[in-house]
Design a protein around this motif. Structure first.
Motif, PDB file in Angstrom:
ATOM      1  N   GLN B 357       0.828  -1.224   0.000  1.00 20.60           N
ATOM      2  CA  GLN B 357       0.000   0.000   0.000  1.00 20.60           C
ATOM      3  C   GLN B 357       0.855   1.263   0.000  1.00 20.60           C
ATOM      4  N   ALA B 358       2.061   1.174   0.527  1.00 17.39           N
ATOM      5  CA  ALA B 358       2.961   2.335   0.552  1.00 17.39           C
ATOM      6  C   ALA B 358       4.359   1.841   0.204  1.00 17.39           C
ATOM      7  N   ARG B 359       5.131   2.784  -0.307  1.00 16.25           N
ATOM      8  CA  ARG B 359       6.528   2.462  -0.569  1.00 16.25           C
ATOM      9  C   ARG B 359       7.276   2.415   0.784  1.00 16.25           C
ATOM     10  N   VAL B 360       8.195   1.480   0.933  1.00 19.67           N
ATOM     11  CA  VAL B 360       8.942   1.375   2.190  1.00 19.67           C
ATOM     12  C   VAL B 360      10.423   1.588   1.905  1.00 19.67           C
ATOM     13  N   ILE B 361      11.012   2.572   2.598  1.00 21.15           N
ATOM     14  CA  ILE B 361      12.439   2.872   2.395  1.00 21.15           C
ATOM     15  C   ILE B 361      13.206   2.553   3.678  1.00 21.15           C
ATOM     16  N   PRO B 362      14.089   1.575   3.645  1.00 24.70           N
ATOM     17  CA  PRO B 362      14.918   1.319   4.827  1.00 24.70           C
ATOM     18  C   PRO B 362      16.062   2.318   4.915  1.00 24.70           C
ATOM     19  N   VAL B 363      16.421   2.676   6.145  1.00 26.67           N
ATOM     20  CA  VAL B 363      17.649   3.464   6.351  1.00 26.67           C
ATOM     21  C   VAL B 363      18.524   2.613   7.271  1.00 26.67           C
ATOM     22  N   SER B 364      19.363   1.835   6.651  1.00 29.03           N
ATOM     23  CA  SER B 364      20.113   0.862   7.443  1.00 29.03           C
ATOM     24  C   SER B 364      21.399   1.466   7.985  1.00 29.03           C
ATOM     25  N   HIS B 365      21.909   0.836   9.028  1.00 30.87           N
ATOM     26  CA  HIS B 365      23.130   1.290   9.694  1.00 30.87           C
ATOM     27  C   HIS B 365      23.683   0.061  10.401  1.00 30.87           C
ATOM     28  N   ALA B 366      24.972  -0.215  10.235  1.00 30.92           N
ATOM     29  CA  ALA B 366      25.533  -1.447  10.784  1.00 30.92           C
ATOM     30  C   ALA B 366      25.777  -1.381  12.292  1.00 30.92           C
ATOM     31  N   GLY B 367      25.552  -0.230  12.905  1.00 31.58           N
ATOM     32  CA  GLY B 367      25.738  -0.107  14.353  1.00 31.58           C
ATOM     33  C   GLY B 367      27.101   0.436  14.714  1.00 31.58           C
ATOM     34  N   GLY B 368      27.296   0.712  15.993  1.00 31.00           N
ATOM     35  CA  GLY B 368      28.544   1.304  16.476  1.00 31.00           C
ATOM     36  C   GLY B 368      28.335   2.737  16.905  1.00 31.00           C
ATOM     37  N   THR B 369      27.346   3.363  16.294  1.00 29.09           N
ATOM     38  CA  THR B 369      26.876   4.679  16.734  1.00 29.09           C
ATOM     39  C   THR B 369      25.439   4.791  16.230  1.00 29.09           C
ATOM     40  N   VAL B 370      24.850   5.960  16.411  1.00 31.38           N
ATOM     41  CA  VAL B 370      23.481   6.113  15.916  1.00 31.38           C
ATOM     42  C   VAL B 370      23.505   6.738  14.515  1.00 31.38           C
ATOM     43  N   HIS B 371      22.348   6.777  13.866  1.00 29.52           N
ATOM     44  CA  HIS B 371      22.237   7.402  12.553  1.00 29.52           C
ATOM     45  C   HIS B 371      22.570   8.897  12.638  1.00 29.52           C
ATOM     46  N   ARG B 372      22.933   9.454  11.506  1.00 31.65           N
ATOM     47  CA  ARG B 372      22.916  10.917  11.386  1.00 31.65           C
ATOM     48  C   ARG B 372      21.494  11.296  11.032  1.00 31.65           C
ATOM     49  N   PRO B 373      20.907  12.297  11.686  1.00 30.90           N
ATOM     50  CA  PRO B 373      19.531  12.681  11.348  1.00 30.90           C
ATOM     51  C   PRO B 373      19.385  13.008   9.856  1.00 30.90           C
ATOM     52  N   GLU B 374      20.464  13.525   9.259  1.00 34.70           N
ATOM     53  CA  GLU B 374      20.405  13.911   7.842  1.00 34.70           C
ATOM     54  C   GLU B 374      20.138  12.708   6.943  1.00 34.70           C
ATOM     55  N   ASP B 375      20.626  11.537   7.357  1.00 32.72           N
ATOM     56  CA  ASP B 375      20.407  10.345   6.524  1.00 32.72           C
ATOM     57  C   ASP B 375      18.938   9.936   6.526  1.00 32.72           C
ATOM     58  N   ILE B 376      18.310  10.109   7.682  1.00 31.90           N
ATOM     59  CA  ILE B 376      16.878   9.798   7.760  1.00 31.90           C
ATOM     60  C   ILE B 376      16.091  10.871   7.001  1.00 31.90           C
ATOM     61  N   LEU B 377      16.556  12.133   7.149  1.00 28.72           N
ATOM     62  CA  LEU B 377      15.906  13.235   6.431  1.00 28.72           C
ATOM     63  C   LEU B 377      15.963  12.998   4.915  1.00 28.72           C
ATOM     64  N   SER B 378      17.103  12.533   4.422  1.00 34.86           N
ATOM     65  CA  SER B 378      17.233  12.268   2.976  1.00 34.86           C
ATOM     66  C   SER B 378      16.198  11.249   2.524  1.00 34.86           C
ATOM     67  N   ALA B 379      15.989  10.229   3.362  1.00 39.80           N
ATOM     68  CA  ALA B 379      14.995   9.205   3.006  1.00 39.80           C
ATOM     69  C   ALA B 379      13.593   9.794   3.010  1.00 39.80           C
ATOM     70  N   ILE B 380      13.335  10.714   3.948  1.00 39.39           N
ATOM     71  CA  ILE B 380      12.017  11.364   3.987  1.00 39.39           C
ATOM     72  C   ILE B 380      11.819  12.192   2.715  1.00 39.39           C
ATOM     73  N   LEU B 381      12.874  12.927   2.351  1.00 45.07           N
ATOM     74  CA  LEU B 381      12.780  13.760   1.141  1.00 45.07           C
ATOM     75  C   LEU B 381      12.552  12.889  -0.091  1.00 45.07           C
TER      76      LEU B 381
END
Lengths: 297, 385
Positions: B357-381
C-alpha cells in the motif's frame, strides 16, 4: 486356602500385593522406558527407599533431571518434578533451592548430562556447596542417543562414535567433585542396593552439596558393543570387581573398562553451606537478620 | 495488586537506563536475578546485587549464560519473580532456555541490552541487530513478547510492563534495550508503589489431585502451582499433554504448539503498543524504535521545518508486531521510512504489514553509533517525491 479340590483353571484370588515404593512412583506411567538389564530402575527403587528412610515430608522434595535415559527419572517419581534441558538440571535446581530453601532439591541425571555438557555447572555447584543432592547414574555412554562416547567412557571401549575404540582419557568424577568442593561423595554400583540406599539416605540428610555416583549397566549399548555380556553378567562383574574402600583417595577412583571398581563413601566434610553463608554474610552487612523474601508470588 | 512499597524508590532520580531497568524489576516484584557479566548490560545486575539484600532478594552470578537463563526459571517455579540480563553473545547462549520458558510456560523476563554483532562484535557500542533473534532465536515455532524502551524512564516503565505481561500470558518477555539507552542518564520518575500495578501470578485455585499443570483456562493460559505445595506435578520441555505426560507424536505437538502460539496471537492487538503522531494527511511516516526513534525525532523535525507533512510511529512493543497500525498507516501515506541500527530487519515486517500500500524505504546502519539525522531526512525527502 481350603483343601477342597478346585476345578482346573479356577482363578485363585490372592490379596493384591504392593511394593512399598509404589507411593513414591507415578504408577500410571509404568511400564518405564528403560531396557531389560538397565540399572536405572534399580537406582530409583533405592531412591524411594532412601526417601522413606530419611523421613522427609515428600511434599517438599523436588526432583530435577536433565536429558537422557536417567533424565527420565523425573517423570516417574511421585514428587514435584522438572525435566529440564540437556546439562542444565543443576542450575535449574540452584534457582529452585535459592527461591525456597525449605525444599529438598535432588538432581537425578546421567553422566553425559551432568559431567560432560553440564560439567561446568557440576563444578560450580560443588564449589558453592549449595545444599542440593546430585545422583549421577553413570552408564559410561550417551545411551538415549544410541551409545556414543562420553567423557566417562573408559579407554579402549567401543562406542557408536568410537568404532575403533576410545583413546581419550576418562573423567574420574569423585576426584573432580572433591577438587571442586563437594562435601559428600560416594560411589556404588547397582549391585550394591543396600549400600546405595544408605548413601542416598545420607546424601538426603547431609547439609551441603552431595554427590552419589552409581555405576549402572547399559546392556543395550555399552555392554553389548564391548562383549561384556548382559545385565546379569554386569551384576556379576560388579560383584567380583568392586572393592569397598571408604575414605579412599579420590585420585585412586578412576574407572577402566574391565578393571576393579573402587566403591564406598569417599568424602564427608563439614563446610559452610551456600545459603547459610549468604545469610551470615548479609546479616553481618545489614546489621540485622537477612531474611529471604524471594517468593513474592 | 500494587507494588511492594518496601522496594519502590519513589521519587525523581537521575539514572541510566540499566539502573532504571533494575528499579523497574524491583518495583514489579522481582527478588531474584541470575546473571553473567556482559557489557553493556552489567550495570543492571550490579545495581540488583547492591539492592537485593536490603529487600530480602537474591542475586547469583552464575558460571555462564546457559546457567543464568535456567536458574531464574527454577526460582520462578519455587515462587519468585525472576529475570536475567545480558547482551549479544550471552543472548545467543540463552536461546535454548528462552524456548524452555516458552514450552514450560514459565513467566520470566530476559533483558537484552543490544550491542553490535555478529559474535563479539562491538561490546561497548550500540546496535539493534537482535530484533529478529528476539523473535526467532530459539528453535521451533512460538510466539513471543518483546518491549523496546527509548529512554531511562521507559526502561523503568517497560520493565514493569514486561513482568506483568509475562505473568498475564505465562511467557518469557524480553526487554530489548540498546547500549545507548542502557548507558544514557536522564530524569526518571518512579511513582508511589500504590500507583504501580503488578499483575499477580496466575496460581491455581484447584487442590492437588484435581490440578493439571497444562490445562488451559478460557484465554488458553494455564494456572500455575509452585513446587513444595503438594501438587506433585511434572514440568517438561518435551511435547506434553495437559497432565505433563510426554506426548512425542504429531497430535500432541499440534495441540500444544498451536495453543502456545494462539494464546499470544489472540492478544496481539492488546499487546502491540506504539505512539503515533503527525498530520492526518502526512505524505511520509517514519517508523522506528529504541534509540533510533530519538534520532528519527530530529529528522522529522527538520523535515517539518521544510514544510513537509511527516508522521512518526514509534514501536514500544516490537513483538507481537503492530500489524494493524502499520497497515492503517500504509493506507494513508505514500512512503514509510524505517531507520534501524541493523542492515534491514524490522523493515521486513513493515513491508509485510504494508502489503504494497505504501513504498517502504529502509535506512540501514551497521551499528557502532546512531544514525545521522540527515540520513533519515534524505529518506524522507526521497519519500515525498
Amino acid at each position: 486356602m481350603s483343601n477342597a479340590v478346585m476345578e482346573p483353571g479356577t482363578l485363585v484370588q490372592e490379596p493384591e500385593a504392593h511394593n512399598p515404593v509404589e507411593p513414591f512412583l507415578r504408577m500410571e506411567r509404568i511400564p518405564h522406558i528403560w531396557c531389560p538389564g538397565c540399572g536405572i530402575g534399580t537406582t530409583v527403587n533405592c531412591f524411594a527407599r532412601a526417601l522413606m528412610n530419611a523421613g522427609l515430608n515428600t511434599d517438599k522434595v523436588a526432583v530435577v533431571s536433565g536429558i537422557g535415559c536417567s533424565g527420565r527419572v523425573a517423570g516417574y517419581v511421585n514428587l514435584d518434578s522438572f525435566h529440564t534441558t540437556h546439562g542444565r538440571a543443576i542450575p535449574f535446581a540452584t534457582g529452585l533451592k535459592l527461591a525456597n530453601p525449605e525444599l529438598t532439591v535432588v538432581v537425578y541425571s546421567g553422566d553425559g548430562d551432568l559431567a560432560s555438557i553440564g560439567g561446568n555447572h557440576l563444578i560450580h555447584a560443588a564449589r558453592r556447596n549449595l545444599d542440593i543432592k546430585v545422583i549421577c547414574v553413570n552408564n559410561l555412554v550417551y545411551a538415549m542417543t544410541g551409545g556414543q562416547t562420553a567423557a566417562t567412557t573408559p579407554v579402549s571401549s567401543t562406542t557408536a562414535t568410537s568404532p575403533y575404540g576410545t583413546f581419550e582419557p576418562t573423567l574420574n568424577l569423585p576426584q573432580l567433585l572433591e577438587a571442586a568442593g563437594a562435601t559428600y561423595i560416594a560411589r556404588w554400583t547397582t549391585y550394591h542396593v543396600k549400600q546405595l540406599e544408605k548413601a542416598m539416605t545420607e546424601a538426603l540428610k547431609h547439609k551441603g552439596f552431595s554427590f552419589v555416583e552409581v555405576l549402572s549397566p547399559c546392556p543395550t549399548l555399552f555392554q553389548r558393543r564391548n562383549h561384556l555380556g548382559d545385565g546379569l553378567a554386569t551384576m556379576k562383574f560388579y560383584k567380583e570387581h568392586s572393592q569397598t574402600k571408604h575414605g579412599a583417595s579420590t585420585a585412586d577412583t578412576g574407572l577402566t573398562k574391565e578393571g576393579d571398581i573402587v566403591v564406598g563413601k569417599f568424602v564427608v566434610k563439614e563446610r559452610e553451606e551456600y545459603i547459610e553463608g549468604m545469610t551470615r554474610h548479609f546479616t553481618e552487612h545489614l546489621g540485622r537478620p537477612f531474611e529471604f523474601k524471594v517468593r513474592t508470588c | 495488586m500494587h507494588a511492594d512499597p518496601g522496594a519502590v524508590l519513589t521519587g525523581v532520580h537521575f539514572l541510566n537506563g540499566d539502573q532504571a531497568c533494575c528499579e523497574g524489576a524491583l518495583a514489579a516484584g522481582a527478588r531474584f536475578a541470575a546473571g553473567y557479566p556482559i557489557t553493556p548490560s552489567t550495570e543492571i545486575v550490579e545495581r540488583f546485587a547492591s539492592r537485593a539484600p536490603e529487600v530480602g532478594g537474591v542475586f547469583i552470578q552464575m558460571e555462564d549464560e546457559l546457567a543464568a537463563s535456567i536458574t531464574l526459571q527454577g526460582a520462578v517455579w519455587a515462587g519468585a519473580r525472576a529475570f536475567t540480563v545480558t547482551s549479544g553473545p550471552g543472548f545467543s547462549l540463552m536461546m535454548e532456555h528462552l524456548g524452555y520458558a516458552v514450552m514450560t510456560e514459565t513467566p520470566c523476563v530476559f533483558v537484552n541490552v543490544m550491542r553490535g554483532g555478529p559474535s563479539t562484535g562491538l561490546p561497548t557500542l550500540p546496535a539493534q541487530g537482535d530484533v529478529m533473534q528476539a523473535r526467532w532465536g530459539s528453535h521451533g515455532d512460538y510466539e513471543i513478547i518483546a518491549v523496546c524502551p527509548n529512554s531511562p524512564q521507559e526502561c523503568f516503565d517497560l520493565t514493569v510492563r514486561a513482568f506483568n505481561l509475562s505473568e498475564r500470558y505465562r511467557v518469557p518477555v524480553m526487554v530489548l534495550m540498546d547500549e545507548c539507552v542502557g548507558h544514557m542518564t536522564e530524569k526518571v520518575v518512579i511513582p508511589p508503589a500504590e500507583q504501580i500495578e503488578v499483575q499477580p501470578r496466575r496460581l491455581t485455585a484447584k487442590k492437588p489431585g484435581d490440578y493439571l499443570p497444562y490445562e488451559p483456562e478460557e484465554d488458553l493460559v494455564p494456572a500455575l502451582a509452585h513446587a513444595g505445595e503438594g501438587y506433585r506435578y511434572h514440568i517438561t520441555g518435551v511435547t506434553h499433554d495437559e497432565a505433563g505426560r510426554l506426548g512425542v507424536n504429531a497430535a500432541a505437538q499440534d495441540k500444544l504448539v498451536r495453543r502456545l502460539c494462539e494464546k499470544v496471537r489472540r492478544a496481539s492487538e492488546d499487546l502491540a503498543s506504539y505512539e503515533l503522531e503527525g498530520p492526518d494527511d502526512a505524505d511520509v511516516a517514519v517508523v522506528s524504535y529504541g534509540i533510533t526513534s530519538r534520532v528519527a525525532e530530529r529528522a522529522v523535525r527538520l523535515a517539518r521545518e521544510q514544510g513537509l507533512r511527516v508522521a512518526k510511529l514509534r514501536l514500544l512493543t516490537i513483538w507481537p508486531f503492530a500489524d494493524s497500525a502499520i497497515r492503517d498507516l500504509a493506507a494513508r501515506v505514500k512512503t514509510i521510512v524505517v531507520p534501524e541500527l541493523n542492515l534491514g530487519q524490522l523493515v521486513r515486517e513493515v513491508e509485510r504489514a504494508a502489503a504494497g500500500q505504501a513504498r517502504v524505504i529502509p535506512v540501514s546502519h551497521a551499528g557502532g553509533t546512531v544514525h545521522r539525522p540527515e540520513d533519515i531526512l534524505s529518506a524522507i525527502l526521497e519519500g515525498v517525491q
